[in-house]
Design a protein around this motif. Structure first.
Motif, short mmCIF file in Angstrom:
data_model
loop_
_atom_site.label_atom_id
_atom_site.label_comp_id
_atom_site.label_asym_id
_atom_site.label_seq_id
_atom_site.Cartn_x
_atom_site.Cartn_y
_atom_site.Cartn_z
N ASP A 410 0.83 -1.20 0.00
CA ASP A 410 0.00 0.00 0.00
C ASP A 410 0.87 1.26 0.00
OD1 ASP A 410 -2.19 -1.60 0.06
OD2 ASP A 410 -2.70 -1.25 2.16
N GLY A 414 0.98 4.04 -2.89
CA GLY A 414 0.80 5.44 -2.54
C GLY A 414 1.90 6.30 -3.14
N MET A 419 0.98 10.17 -3.76
CA MET A 419 0.37 10.61 -2.50
C MET A 419 1.42 11.36 -1.66
SD MET A 419 -2.78 10.03 -1.98
CE MET A 419 -4.08 9.28 -2.94
N PRO A 420 0.97 12.30 -0.86
CA PRO A 420 1.93 13.02 0.00
C PRO A 420 2.63 12.04 0.93
CG PRO A 420 -0.24 14.07 0.06
CD PRO A 420 -0.40 12.80 -0.70
N ASP A 422 3.49 12.10 3.95
CA ASP A 422 2.97 11.87 5.31
C ASP A 422 1.80 10.91 5.32
OD1 ASP A 422 2.08 14.55 4.08
OD2 ASP A 422 0.43 14.07 5.42
N LEU A 423 1.17 10.73 4.16
CA LEU A 423 0.12 9.72 4.06
C LEU A 423 0.73 8.35 3.80
CD1 LEU A 423 -2.72 11.50 2.09
CD2 LEU A 423 -2.46 11.15 4.53
N VAL A 424 1.72 8.33 2.90
CA VAL A 424 2.43 7.09 2.63
C VAL A 424 2.96 6.52 3.94
CG1 VAL A 424 4.49 6.14 1.55
CG2 VAL A 424 3.08 7.78 0.30
N GLN A 425 3.40 7.43 4.78
CA GLN A 425 3.99 7.04 6.05
C GLN A 425 3.01 6.31 6.96
OE1 GLN A 425 4.94 10.09 8.95
NE2 GLN A 425 4.52 8.24 10.14
N ILE A 426 1.73 6.56 6.80
CA ILE A 426 0.72 5.87 7.61
C ILE A 426 0.86 4.36 7.41
CG2 ILE A 426 -1.75 5.42 7.88
CD1 ILE A 426 -2.25 8.37 7.27
N ASP A 427 1.05 3.95 6.16
CA ASP A 427 1.19 2.52 5.88
C ASP A 427 2.52 1.98 6.38
OD1 ASP A 427 -1.29 1.92 4.58
OD2 ASP A 427 -0.62 3.14 2.91
N ARG A 430 2.04 1.49 9.98
CA ARG A 430 1.21 0.31 10.19
C ARG A 430 2.05 -0.96 10.09
NH1 ARG A 430 -2.11 -2.11 12.88
NH2 ARG A 430 -3.27 -3.78 11.93
N GLU A 433 3.83 -1.46 13.20
CA GLU A 433 2.96 -1.98 14.25
C GLU A 433 2.73 -3.48 14.07
OE1 GLU A 433 0.27 2.05 14.91
OE2 GLU A 433 -0.61 0.30 13.96
#
Lengths: 459, 629
Positions: A410, A414, A419-420, A422-427, A430, A433
């Motif tokens: 993902d 992204g 995609m910016p 900071d959004l790519v970084q969400i994945d 994750r 985690e």
């Protein structure tokens, strides 16, 4: 600490040279000592020592068993409680009797997974270690034992921790860019840098997953099906493999199908001969080959031993078999070389393609070594040694690794879609985690529930 | 001997950024409120940098506004420059930052508070709390006035036993040479508070007439400034720029040579300073290889010549500060107006507080702001607002309001403080928020206006406007989900100009908008909405559609968190009774007294195994209870 003492048979149910009954809890030593007749008073011996003696049935005063008893006092034990292990002769009857005596003296029968649960609750092990312990119990061969032991050492933990560190550094880099947008101290994390980092971790996880497949085989055995027309020698082959390698016959109770599986250890590769009952009792597997169920059995097999008759021409049924195993791992066995050749070997070679062909005369005990070589080669590609690798051999770990891959996927999508960061970084976060869940860094309650219900009796 | 000076619902001690929000929110909710400040000319004074907002902090200001607070409104009326930061990144991390006109900010804030119903301002130094049966019932000032109240909020910032340090000079003082509050600090200690010594610092200010700005780079504001408050309609014209210059090897040499004179290095300072806001001597020592450091020159207002030298926070002696400044391009002839200094102060260990900011051991007493170990005006204001809301709740017998981590940065801030505590002055960072994408500056109103309305801090008018905005967003999203766009020449051209690939077939407008290169205005050209919508509605529509996938994922995370958050820990739990929990974790949990398993899991020193055991224990208790019944 728990107040009562638990006991269970901690070796697999079945025939073995020895069996172990384990006790854990404050009265473990006392209970064992009550039954024990030997040179030592177990309540006075040093911790982590082993003692020879006899177990006396307190009601009949008869000798029940000849045993070796290991006394281990907490907290330097698996459960951190006092632990006693009673080694007795293998065999269901004797070990069951021993367990009964122990329970009679005041121990309580352990619930499934309770030893591990106690170890876990007493802070003895982390989650991945707890699960490795579970695998240890299930381990069917020495090699699998090695893998399980290594995982317990925290090797997997270390590997995962390294990957997490990589990701964490990447994430931290992005964070700095966000929180200090005007500072030129830190280079702006570009999509390019991000993608190279994620790719690197991605391939590491992929590698772990590939090894996971081998880890699973080590633990559960290589699911192996023997197929062939009637009278090609399937049963003899089975018996030859079993007799040469001391099969462990395990009845799995409680299942309605009453399936009998046979485990054989071939040069360190555990073979689980699946649906052998079918092979034994019905000779009509060839007729059934068109039936979906049979195809399903084949599909679930890691290895298929396709047996042909040297003394017979290739038949339509043989051709069907070749079709049925298309794309699967197959060793072709041309059996009964003691008969006159009628089979067209060139044709067989053509049908077999890249697969190994072994010629045997099983009745004459010929060709079995070559077959075992081929099996071992199939699994280890001739060079892999389980001792060098950290296998991921736990279903939950594999699931989490797969989710991690998905999450990284993902992230990469992204990046490609612009995609910016900071959004790519969400994945990416994750993924971090998810990897954390493997080593128990981000525990969810459901995980705990599942973990403990999954434990089997004993260790 | 004291005299009875009056009875109130809520008393706020201090009139800084926390105190102002606390007093205002409390009064707005209908509580009779008294705000005591030791200097009424210093209401909402900015002792450090002249700016408000930035990453994370800017979102806090928006959240304060969405809950009816003041900071956003006041800065919107008094800024000299407004900039949106991180515009090249995603919507979640865009951050608004204003340069404030410091004196004007004070005037504006004071004026609003003076005219607020239910609110009394008074100049006084509080020395003691009135504690009866363990409950806080009021305060006593140094002039022997006894004020009684149902709730008391302490927002004394860096004043408690404050000590200013410049080189080897050190004296008792609050920020900017105001009186320090000594007796109150001692009183808190007597009451059994655990206090800790923190340190922060500020750079020198120079006279703008002595700065050669031509040697620096200009940093202008935005042409079309955005604002913090959802109520602000008009922009301020004539923005004033900031300026960027750099230190150099000479500056660093001066620092190196005089390092022994720095209070930071001579051992005079005992307090813990913030890592994220180091002094210039710290930067030079720790990053010795770095040839230069950025220095921003920030005017402190329209009617003052003072310029704040951001990046040069220091506790070096004044003569070294002068020498250091003069080694920097543009500042060669600069004259210092105020010297930089370090300040040490007492702060309360925040794990002594409930998530409402009420002190666990003293019901009726609340603490908020820098006294709780934070730094920054916004962090202080956010806490002040929440303490004000909850102190009023207590006084008026209403439900408390605890913001969770998925509702706002203020929730993250307070949860971090009361759950983890802090070893250094705490600053909000976007990375502290695990649901950053949901905590955007653009949707603070969508997250919190409803709550503010229920709390009584948001007016009916504003609430109706908010409901309308919300419904317009939903309608427009729905429309775009259903409108099909055919690949007409006009559309293909728009897409091409945006740098996208041509359409092969008709698509839903929403799907087209999801392409990174597409903007709402482009869709609007082809398929305009029937009604005219404000820009902020269009912005919401675009963000919510464009980042839908990520937003959904974040929401799933929140769901997972909520599960643990909803597992409440019984108030009478006896941690000593739980076998297997590590001693450290046990001690921490006894201290923090987490309300939920979720909160427990965030305590540092409580590892996942401890959390599992806690879960099993609570579960066992529940089962046991059921079977006993």
């Amino acid at each position: 600490m728990e107040k009562d003492t638990i006991a269970a048979i901690s070796t697999p149910i079945g025939e073995g040279a020895i069996a172990i009954v384990r006790l854990s809890g404050p009265d473990a030593v006392e209970i064992a000592n009550t039954l024990f007749d030997g040179n030592d008073d177990l309540t006075k011996v040093d911790s982590h020592t082993i003692h020879y003696g006899k177990i006396i049935d307190p009601t009949t005063k008869e000798v029940a068993e000849e045993v070796m008893i290991t006394v281990m006092r907490g907290p330097r034990t698996f459960t951190r409680e006092d632990v006693v292990e009673i080694n007795c002769h293998g065999g269901l009857a004797s070990v069951n009797r021993l367990l009964e005596l122990v329970l009679f003296e005041g121990a309580r029968l352990a619930e499934p997974g309770e030893f591990t649960k106690r170890a876990f609750l007493n802070g003895r092990i982390d989650l991945s270690q707890a699960e490795a312990v579970m695998d240890l119990i299930r381990a069917k061969t020495d090699k699998a034992m090695n893998v399980a032991l290594k995982q317990m050492d925290g090797r997997l933990s270390k590997l995962i921790q390294n990957l997490r560190q990589e990701l964490l550094e990447t994430v931290a880099h992005v964070e700095v860019n966000i929180d200090y947008p005007e500072y030129d101290d830190v280079e702006e994390m570009s999509n390019q840098m991000m993608i190279s980092k994620t790719k690197q971790v991605y391939s590491e996880i992929e590698r772990l997953l590939q090894m996971a497949k081998q880890g699973k085989i080590l633990r559960e055995g290589l699911a192996t099906a023997i197929i062939g027309r009637p009278n090609v020698g399937k049963s003899s082959l089975l018996n030859a493999l079993v007799h040469e390698n001391k099969a462990i016959v395990t009845e799995i109770p409680g299942t309605t199908r009453d399936v009998i599986e046979e485990y054989v250890n071939i040069r360190g590769v555990p073979l689980r001969l699946v649906d052998t009952a079918g092979i034994r009792e019905t000779e009509d597997i060839v007729e059934k080959i068109g039936v979906d169920k049979s195809r399903q059995v084949l599909k679930e097999s890691d290895l298929i031993l396709l047996v042909l008759n040297y003394g017979d021409e290739l038949t339509k049924e043989d051709m069907h078999l070749f079709e049925a195993v298309e794309g699967l791992e197959v060793i072709v066995i041309v059996n009964k070389t003691d008969l006159n050749q009628k089979i067209d070997l060139d044709k067989v070679k053509q049908l077999a393609g890249q697969r190994s062909i072994i010629t045997t005369a099983i009745i004459e005990e010929q060709g079995i070594d070559e077959l075992e070589d081929a099996i071992s080669h199939t699994f280890f590609a001739g060079e892999l040694d389980a001792g060098d690798l950290t296998y991921v051999s736990n279903v939950r770990h594999i699931q989490l690794l797969k989710q991690s891959l998905q999450s990284l996927d993902d992230a990469m999508i992204g990046i490609e879609e612009g995609m910016p960061i900071d959004l790519v970084q969400i994945d990416v976060t994750r993924t971090w985690e998810l990897l954390g869940e493997i080593i128990g860094d981000t525990v969810q309650e459901s995980l705990i529930d599942q973990l403990f219900s999954q434990f089997c009796l004993g260790k | 001997m004291t005299y009875d000076a009056g009875h109130y619902d809520v008393i706020v001690i201090g009139a800084g950024h926390a105190g102002c929000e606390a007093a205002y929110a409390s009064a707005k909710r209908g509580a009779k409120t008294l705000m005591l400040s030791l200097n009424l000319d210093m209401v909402a004074f900015m002792p450090c940098n002249p700016s408000i907002g930035g990453p994370a902090k800017g979102v806090v200001v928006r959240e304060i506004d969405a809950l009816g607070g003041l900071m956003g409104k006041v800065i919107d009326k008094t800024y000299i420059q407004m900039r949106m930061l991180n515009t090249g990144k995603g919507p979640a991390v865009r951050a608004l930052r204003a340069q404030a006109d410091k004196p004007l900010y004070i005037q504006e804030m004071k004026s609003i508070l003076e005219n607020q119903e239910n609110l009394t301002l008074r100049q006084a130094m509080v020395e003691k709390l009135i504690i009866e049966d363990g409950v806080c019932k009021g305060v006593i000032t140094e002039t022997k006035a006894a004020y009684h109240a149902k709730s008391v909020i302490i927002t004394t910032g860096t004043f408690m036993r404050g000590r200013v340090i410049i080189g080897d000079l050190s004296y008792e003082s609050g920020p900017n040479n105001q009186r320090a509050s000594v007796k109150l600090s001692e009183h808190l200690e007597e009451l059994g508070f655990e206090l800790v010594r923190f340190k922060t610092g500020t750079p020198p200010r120079v006279n703008s007439h002595t700065v050669d700005f031509s040697k620096t780079e200009i940093q202008p504001g935005d042409d079309n400034p955005r604002h913090f408050s959802y109520e602000t309609k008009e922009a301020i014209l004539n923005q004033i720029p900031c300026w960027l210059t750099y230190t150099n090897e000479f500056t660093h040499q001066i620092i190196d040579e005089n390092l022994g004179l720095s209070a930071m290095y001579s051992g005079m300072i005992k307090g813990t300073g913030p890592r994220y806001c180091p002094s210039i001597e710290d930067k030079v020592v720790r990053f010795h290889d770095k040839p230069r450091h950025q220095i921003f020159l920030e005017p402190e207002g329209r009617n003052t010549e003072e310029v704040y030298v951001q990046g040069l926070s220091t506790s070096l002696p004044e003569f070294v500060q002068r020498e250091m400044l003069r080694s920097i391009p543009g500042l060669e002839n600069s004259e210092i107006m105020r010297a930089g200094y370090a300040i040490e102060y007492d702060s309360v260990v925040p794990t002594q507080l409930w998530p409402t900011l009420e002190v666990k051991n003293i019901p009726g007493l609340y603490t908020a702001g820098q006294i709780n170990g934070t730094s920054g005006y916004e962090e202080a204001a956010g806490q002040g607002l929440m303490a004000g809301i909850n102190a009023a709740s207590r006084a008026l017998d209403k439900e408390p309001f605890i913001m969770d981590r998925s509702q706002g940065y203020i929730g993250v801030l307070i949860d971090d403080l009361v759950t983890k505590g802090t070893n250094e002055p705490y600053r909000l960072l976007t990375s502290r928020a695990e649901y950053r994408l949901l905590l955007r500056h653009d949707n603070a109103d969508l997250r919190l206006t409803e709550i503010g309305y229920k709390l009584g801090t948001i007016s009916e008018d504003r609430y109706q406007g908010f409901l309308e905005k919300q419904s317009l967003i939903e309608k427009e999203k729905h429309r775009l989900e259903n409108v099909m766009l055919k690949p007409t020449d006009q559309l293909q051209q728009i897409i091409e100009e945006a740098g996208g690939t041509a359409l092969k077939e008709a698509v839903k407008a929403a799907d087209l908008l999801k392409r990174p290169e597409m903007k709402y205005e482009m869709i609007e050209q082809i398929a305009p909405a029937e009604i005219d919508m404000a820009w902020d509605v269009k912005e919401q529509v675009e963000i919510q559609i464009k980042y839908q996938g990520y937003i959904v994922k974040s929401n799933q995370q929140v769901e997972r968190m909520r599960k643990m958050e909803n597992k409440l820990i019984p108030a009478n739990i006896d941690y000593d009774d739980i076998g297997g929990i590590a001693t450290e974790a046990k001690e921490k949990m006894k201290k923090v007294r987490p309300l939920s398993v979720g909160q427990a899991s965030r305590i540092s020193g409580v590892n996942p195994a401890d959390v599992s055991i806690l879960l099993v224990y609570i579960e066992q208790g529940r089962i046991a209870k059921v079977s006993n019944d």
